[in-house]
Structure formats: C-alpha cells, structure tokens
Motif scaffolding. Structure first.
Motif, short mmCIF file in Angstrom:
data_model
loop_
_atom_site.label_atom_id
_atom_site.label_comp_id
_atom_site.label_asym_id
_atom_site.label_seq_id
_atom_site.Cartn_x
_atom_site.Cartn_y
_atom_site.Cartn_z
N GLY A 165 -12.94 -9.52 5.00
CA GLY A 165 -12.12 -9.72 4.63
C GLY A 165 -11.13 -9.72 3.68
N LEU A 166 -11.88 -10.10 2.34
CA LEU A 166 -10.80 -9.66 0.86
C LEU A 166 -9.79 -8.45 1.02
CD1 LEU A 166 -10.47 -11.42 -1.60
CD2 LEU A 166 -12.49 -11.49 -2.04
N GLY A 167 -11.39 -7.53 1.25
CA GLY A 167 -10.83 -6.42 0.62
C GLY A 167 -9.80 -6.21 1.88
N TRP A 168 -10.07 -6.38 2.48
CA TRP A 168 -8.40 -6.02 4.20
C TRP A 168 -7.18 -6.94 3.03
CZ3 TRP A 168 -6.93 -3.63 7.87
CH2 TRP A 168 -5.75 -3.49 8.63
N VAL A 169 -7.48 -8.10 2.34
CA VAL A 169 -5.82 -8.61 2.35
C VAL A 169 -5.56 -7.89 0.93
CG1 VAL A 169 -5.53 -10.92 1.34
CG2 VAL A 169 -6.69 -10.70 3.57
N TRP A 170 -6.45 -7.87 0.15
CA TRP A 170 -5.96 -6.92 -1.26
C TRP A 170 -5.35 -5.78 -1.02
CZ3 TRP A 170 -10.79 -5.74 -5.18
CH2 TRP A 170 -10.16 -5.14 -6.78
N VAL A 171 -6.52 -5.32 -0.63
CA VAL A 171 -5.43 -3.40 -0.29
C VAL A 171 -3.93 -4.41 0.61
CG1 VAL A 171 -5.11 -1.46 1.05
CG2 VAL A 171 -7.33 -2.43 0.19
N LEU A 172 -3.78 -5.12 1.42
CA LEU A 172 -2.39 -5.18 2.12
C LEU A 172 -1.41 -6.01 1.43
CD1 LEU A 172 -3.61 -5.88 5.51
CD2 LEU A 172 -2.39 -3.50 5.07
N LEU A 173 -2.09 -6.56 0.43
CA LEU A 173 -0.73 -6.85 -0.64
C LEU A 173 -0.38 -6.02 -1.73
CD1 LEU A 173 -2.74 -10.78 -1.04
CD2 LEU A 173 -0.78 -10.16 -0.09
N ILE A 174 -1.56 -4.97 -2.33
CA ILE A 174 -0.62 -4.16 -3.16
C ILE A 174 -0.01 -3.61 -2.16
CG2 ILE A 174 -2.11 -2.24 -4.04
CD1 ILE A 174 -4.67 -2.75 -4.13
N GLY A 175 -0.47 -3.20 -1.18
CA GLY A 175 0.88 -2.14 -0.38
C GLY A 175 2.37 -3.28 -0.57
N PHE A 176 1.77 -4.56 0.28
CA PHE A 176 3.03 -5.07 -0.35
C PHE A 176 3.88 -5.46 -0.86
CE2 PHE A 176 4.90 -9.25 -0.70
CZ PHE A 176 6.12 -9.62 0.05
N TRP A 177 3.45 -5.93 -2.35
CA TRP A 177 4.36 -5.62 -3.75
C TRP A 177 4.25 -4.64 -4.27
CZ3 TRP A 177 6.36 -8.94 -5.94
CH2 TRP A 177 5.82 -10.55 -5.85
N VAL A 178 3.65 -3.30 -3.71
CA VAL A 178 4.59 -1.89 -4.24
C VAL A 178 6.05 -1.68 -3.35
CG1 VAL A 178 3.71 0.74 -3.87
CG2 VAL A 178 2.72 -1.12 -4.51
N LEU A 179 6.11 -1.82 -1.90
CA LEU A 179 6.77 -1.31 -1.29
C LEU A 179 7.97 -1.93 -2.08
CD1 LEU A 179 4.62 0.12 2.03
CD2 LEU A 179 5.72 1.39 0.81
N TRP A 180 7.98 -3.78 -1.56
CA TRP A 180 8.50 -4.31 -1.31
C TRP A 180 9.76 -4.74 -2.64
CZ3 TRP A 180 9.27 -8.50 -4.49
CH2 TRP A 180 10.34 -9.05 -4.15
N GLY A 181 8.59 -4.08 -3.58
CA GLY A 181 9.38 -4.53 -5.32
C GLY A 181 9.89 -3.07 -5.31
N THR A 182 9.55 -1.49 -4.49
CA THR A 182 10.38 -0.78 -4.63
C THR A 182 12.02 -0.65 -4.20
OG1 THR A 182 8.53 0.89 -5.19
CG2 THR A 182 10.34 1.29 -4.07
N GLN A 183 11.96 -1.77 -2.61
CA GLN A 183 13.31 -1.76 -1.89
C GLN A 183 13.88 -3.10 -2.36
OE1 GLN A 183 13.32 -0.88 1.72
NE2 GLN A 183 15.49 -1.58 0.77
N LEU A 184 13.30 -4.19 -4.10
CA LEU A 184 14.12 -4.75 -4.32
C LEU A 184 14.61 -3.85 -5.58
CD1 LEU A 184 14.83 -7.43 -5.71
CD2 LEU A 184 12.49 -8.12 -6.81
N SER A 185 14.34 -2.68 -6.59
CA SER A 185 14.85 -2.48 -7.33
C SER A 185 15.43 -1.84 -7.02
CB SER A 185 13.50 -1.77 -7.67
OG SER A 185 12.61 -2.10 -9.11
N ALA A 186 15.26 -0.81 -5.67
CA ALA A 186 16.33 0.67 -5.38
C ALA A 186 17.08 0.12 -4.59
CB ALA A 186 15.50 1.26 -3.72
N THR A 187 17.17 -1.00 -4.12
CA THR A 187 18.54 -1.33 -3.72
C THR A 187 19.72 -2.23 -4.62
OG1 THR A 187 17.47 -2.21 -1.38
CG2 THR A 187 19.50 -3.55 -1.88
N ASP A 188 18.50 -2.92 -5.65
CA ASP A 188 19.30 -3.73 -6.46
C ASP A 188 20.26 -2.45 -7.68
OD1 ASP A 188 20.93 -5.27 -9.01
OD2 ASP A 188 19.26 -3.78 -10.29
#
Length: 490
Positions: free
Chosen positions: A352-375
């Motif tokens: 379960g740690l691996g599942w959560v880890w990769v999903l958190l990477i994906g969240f930060w990658v994509l949400w961070g892009t949405q944040l900076s691109a929208t700004d």
C-alpha cells in the motif's frame, strides 16, 4: 518644483518613462541561489505537462528515439525564455504587453494573445490530479461509476489553486515556495524509484534517445498520432504562453527594470501596490549597460543551468520509470493510465505504501502544473487588461483584476470538466506549438525593433528564435493536416 518626467516613444504603444536601472547584487554563488525562483515555477509546469503525462505515453508508443525532440525543444525554449526576460529586464514590462507595441498596435495583438492564452489552459491537469485523489480515497482506480467523486475532487483542486495564490505578500513568491517543494519531492521520489526498480539496460537506452536527432515514426504497422507527438513537442519543456510568463514572474521578483513598475500582491497578506500601466526604460550609459549585462548574466545562469538541466532531467526520470515498468507498445487510452500502471507495479514491491507514494507524486506533479499554468494565463490576461487602461475602475488595485479573472477562469475550467482530460491536455499542448510559432517571430521583431540597439539580442539568439518557430511550425502543420483530414473524411 517637481522634477519633470521624461518619456521616450516605444513602438505603437504609449511612451515609456525614463528611470534608473537598479544595480543587481554582486554575482556570487550565494547571491545567485538566493535570487533564483522563476526556473522552479517553470520546471514545476514542465514536469507535469510533458514529463509525467505526454512524455511516457509517447515513448511507450513509439520508443525512446523520439526523445531528441525534448533536447531540441528545451534548448530552443531556453533561448525563448531568455529573450522574453531580456525585454522585461530592459523595460519592466512583461512580454505580452510588449508585443502589443508592434504594428498594427494593441487593439490587434491584444485580442490575438488573449485568445491564445484562453486556449492554452485547461482543467486536464486538475482532472488528472483528481483521479489520483479519488484513487487514494477508493483504494483503487476510479471507474465510470465514480465520475462524480472525481468531479468533486477536480473542482476542489481548482478551488485550492485559488486559495493558494490568495495568501502571501506577492503571488509569485507563493508560487515559488510551493513549486520548490513540489520539485524537490518529485525529483527525490523519482530518483529513488528509478534506482530501485528500473533495469540498468534502460538507463542507457533512454539517455541515447535524447541524441537520436531527426527520428520520426514512419507509420508502418499503424497510423502516426501527430496530435500526441505535436503535444509532446509543445510540452517537451514548458509550453507556449507558459514560457512567456517567465517575464511576468521576473518582473514580480524585481529583476532589472521590473523593480520600477510594481508587482501583483496576494489578496490576503499582501498590500495594495501601485503598478504602472506601462514599462520604464533607462538611460543608456556605460554604468547602466554594465548593470543590464549583469542582470542578463543572472538570467542566463538560471536558464542554462537550472531550467535546461531540470527539464531534461525531469523528462529522463519520468520516462525511465515508465519504460522500466511498462512494456513497450502497451495500449494506453486514459490520461492516468501510465501513472496507474506504475502505481500498481510499485505496490507489488511496497504494498500500500508504493500505491500511495506514486499517486502522491502524480497529484503533486499535476496539481502543481494546474497551479502555475493557471496563474500564468491569468497574469497574462491581467497584464493585457491593465496595459489597456481598463483597470482604472478598481482604484488602481491590480489585485481586483487578477482575482476577478482568476474566478472567471476557474468557473470556465470547471465547465470543461465534462470533457475527456486527455483530449483537453492534447489540445492545449498543441496550442503551445501555435504560441511558439507566433511568439518566436513576434518576439524577434520586438527585441530587434523596439529595444534600443545596445540592448538587442545577438545573432545566435535571433537564429534561435527563428529555429523555434520553424521547429514548432512543422508539428503544428502535421497535426493540423491530420485533424482536418479526419474531420473532412467524417
């Protein structure tokens, strides 16, 4: 008696006041590291748009030999970034209001760039990051029956963008802090996972792909998806108007003449700042020219080391993890397919740690892009409105314009959540190619005609801007030809 304000004509826009170019701090490693920040925001966009979504998808489908596109795109985009910053260092004006000084004037170029900006942002990143959050919530990838949950998380992700940029002293500083955290977490995670899970044979094969210049798929055994390859090229580093925001963020950091025109303060924690509706130029003296070259030195070091290196390394690490865990030619349809397969593969080693880890990477990658691109898009539109003198009703408070446009853009993006996230990402990624074609040539025109001769770029930079436009014109043409052909046959 008040000192008379001198102005000089600058193209087809209003005249600029003459001011004094501030001196940069002495160029030392400590000062350099203390001043960087624009590259962190650009890399956070880069690693979400091209590296996490389109890069792995393209390489899994066509092989690592296509990575030469990343090498060429990143070098050319670095030149583009620097020329955007050159104009802002010299005038304090962000580059899109600068482009409105070209013939036939701002009432032509204003609508053109407003349209390009609007078509360059989508909720695709937020929708994809919402998929990661829904997967964390459900303990599995969301199915069609879970679309409502994904929609709720996606809207919350967009609202979180508005919330984050509302706090701090200035918006750019908040973005820099969030982006720096995201980049450090993402890069550290990818390095650990790659070293642990990816077979060594792939390390060399992926690295070699960055230098197989000129390779393109022939289409044998299947049709070439030019929308995917064109989007991959457009987002191979950052992407179109998102690159152009480097000049806005530099202005807000107070680099060069940017320190003379004001910045966009945050809604909560910031204060009203007097922001000029036009730029300011400086007298050309031996001292001011030496200061200008020193500011350029900071920009060049940041772009040619942190930005160029960060974009190439980010793509390498993301693609390496993907090809090391996913068999070449694996069918991929959804936006989050690559990340989902990687999460499942890592979970076989870490549970379960691996599942959560990769999903958190994906969240930060994509949400961070949405944040900076929208700004980026919102501040482009804010600068357009402000430079046209349409913000006077706000009592000269640029925050009102910025956050009002942010709210309108957020509502617009929430409406687009009904569409396929992958389709939206490919649309704006290919729009980045259009922005580079138009932006490369018009930026060359701006910096070689509007700026004084002493501040203009050299021949290598000029050739780089022409090469950028031609490079992306090829992919725009191939994509447009294929899409229009499909529409015609339909």
């Amino acid at each position: 008696m008040a000192k008379a304000v001198r102005t000089v004509p600058m193209g087809f826009g209003p005249a600029m006041e003459v001011g004094e170019l501030p001196a940069p701090p002495p160029f030392t490693l400590r000062n350099f590291l203390g001043m960087v920040g624009v590259s962190a925001i650009l890399i956070s966009i880069s690693i979400g748009s091209g590296e996490w979504l389109l890069g792995p998808r393209t390489v899994i489908q066509y092989g690592p030999a296509l990575l030469w596109i990343v090498t060429v795109a990143t070098v050319l985009q670095t030149i583009f970034n620097l020329e955007c910053q050159r104009y802002t260092l010299a005038t304090g004006e962000s580059v899109i209001p600068g482009l409105m000084r070209l013939w036939p004037g701002r009432w032509f170029w204003g609508p053109v760039w407003a349209l390009i900006c609007i078509l360059s942002v989508s909720p695709g990143w937020a929708a994809s990051s919402a998929t990661a959050l829904a997967a964390l919530h459900l303990g599995r990838l969301p199915a069609d029956a879970d679309r409502g949950l994904v929609l709720v998380y996606g809207i919350l992700a967009m609202l979180l963008v508005m919330l984050v940029v509302a706090f701090g002293t200035r918006v750019e500083r908040t973005l820099t802090r969030v982006s720096t955290f995201a980049v450090v977490f993402i890069f550290a995670s990818l390095i650990v996972l790659d070293l642990w899970l990816v077979p060594w044979e792939w390390w060399g094969r992926v690295a070699a792909g960055f230098f197989q210049f000129g390779f393109l798929p022939s289409g044998e055994g299947g049709r070439v998806d030019w929308a995917l390859i064109g989007g991959f090229a457009g987002y191979a580093a950052t992407g179109g108007v998102l690159n152009m925001a480097a000049s806005n963020w530099m202005r807000d950091r107070g680099w060069g003449m940017g320190g003379q025109v004001g910045y966009i303060p945050a809604l909560i924690g910031g204060r009203k700042v007097q922001v000029s509706t036009t730029g300011k130029i400086f007298d050309l003296t031996a001292e001011s020219l030496a200061r200008f070259r020193e500011w350029l030195r900071y920009s060049r070091w940041e772009q040619w080391t942190l930005y160029l290196g960060g974009c190439l390394l980010g793509m390498y690490l993301c693609v390496l993890l993907a090809v090391g865990l996913i068999a070449p030619g694996t069918p991929l349809k959804g936006t989050y397919d690559v990340a989902a397969i990687q999460a499942e593969a890592v979970s076989r080693f870490l549970g379960g740690l691996g599942w959560v880890w990769v999903l958190l990477i994906g969240f930060w990658v994509l949400w961070g892009t949405q944040l900076s691109a929208t700004d980026a898009v919102v501040r482009h539109l804010t600068d357009l409105v402000w430079s046209l003198g349409l913000g006077r009703w706000t009592r000269d408070d640029i925050r009102v314009v910025y956050y009002l446009i942010m709210a309108v853009v957020t509502v617009w993006l929430a409406f687009l959540f009904a569409y396929n996230p992958l389709t939206l990402v490919l649309l704006v990624a290919n729009m980045a190619g259009v922005a580079f074609v138009v932006g490369g040539l018009t930026l060359l025109w701006l910096n070689t005609r509007i700026l004084p001769p002493e501040l203009r770029p050299g021949w290598l930079a000029r050739l780089g801007l022409v090469a950028l436009s031609l490079f992306y014109a090829f992919f725009v043409y191939q994509t447009a030809q294929q899409v229009l052909g499909q529409l015609w046959r339909a």
